[in-house]
Design an enzyme around this catalytic site. Sequence first.
Site, PDB file in Angstrom:
ATOM      1  N   SER A 144       1.043  -1.377   0.003  1.00 55.73           N
ATOM      2  CA  SER A 144       0.289  -0.083   0.156  1.00 55.73           C
ATOM      3  C   SER A 144       0.816   1.641  -0.083  1.00 55.73           C
ATOM      4  O   SER A 144       1.572   1.074   0.685  1.00 55.73           O
ATOM      5  CB  SER A 144      -0.657   0.410   1.508  1.00 55.73           C
ATOM      6  OG  SER A 144      -1.372   1.225   1.711  1.00 55.73           O
ATOM      7  N   TYR A 157      -1.495   0.810  10.613  1.00 55.51           N
ATOM      8  CA  TYR A 157      -1.970   0.085   9.292  1.00 55.51           C
ATOM      9  C   TYR A 157      -0.731   0.586   8.437  1.00 55.51           C
ATOM     10  O   TYR A 157      -0.100  -0.239   8.082  1.00 55.51           O
ATOM     11  CB  TYR A 157      -3.359   0.708   8.749  1.00 55.51           C
ATOM     12  CG  TYR A 157      -3.539   0.101   7.220  1.00 55.51           C
ATOM     13  CD1 TYR A 157      -4.008  -1.125   7.042  1.00 55.51           C
ATOM     14  CD2 TYR A 157      -3.057   0.970   6.477  1.00 55.51           C
ATOM     15  CE1 TYR A 157      -3.952  -1.415   6.001  1.00 55.51           C
ATOM     16  CE2 TYR A 157      -2.987   0.464   4.967  1.00 55.51           C
ATOM     17  CZ  TYR A 157      -3.534  -0.808   4.633  1.00 55.51           C
ATOM     18  OH  TYR A 157      -3.769  -1.171   3.228  1.00 55.51           O
TER      19      TYR A 157
END
Length: 251
Positions: A144, A157
Amino acid sequence: MKDAFGLPQSLLVLGGTSEIALATARRLIARRTRTVWLAGRPSPALDAAAGQLRGLGAEVRTVAFDALDPASHEEALGKVFAEGDIDLVLLAFGVLGDQAHDEREPLNAVRVAQTNYTGAVSAGLVSAGALQAQGHGSLVVLSSVAGERARRANFIYGSSKAGLDAFAQGLGDALHGTGVHVMVVRPGFVRSRMTAGREEAPFATTPEAVASAIELGLRRRSETVWVPGALRLVMSALRHLPRPLFRRLPV
């Protein structure tokens, strides 16, 4: 074996209900893929995903897999590879978590880290070893852009994805020349169940767009894929921005 364009005939998805993974599987089935394994926790959703792909003409099987149980990974994935060669392993599991809540509940934060990083390290190494033993194949790891630089809004995250990204890059270097190809995919905000109800970020994309980028990356044997491609330049600028300025950005 892969076809002349580098696309797989057989696919193993780790995270069998992932919207990105299923979009990728549908795209690959439309090209050449005929055998698909969906690995995930047994559930109606996993069974429904398998049924959907069977309807597209693929032979689809499921295997019980839990990212949070690394001790079981070798046995679970070994069953898949024992049935025949796998051309592509797509590591697509992960959780977003709830940043504000997880800061107050450290055990929840640990679960995010264990799923996104520890579980991925285990499954990635087991898969890489099996691919190397058969002498060919690709491992595609869904990272990501959140891993490029920790942001106040999602640093739990983001830190887990930063670890995963670094691991996958190092694994790719370790496997260079062995016949095994590792590709890291860095999407931005993806409109999916995981992000439902959250404020959409700039350069938002879709599972189908990520799937298209994965296919192109496989054809080119890319090592890193950004989705959309413009994020490569955006994140390069943000990565080098001085912290006092970075803190003031609405990110």
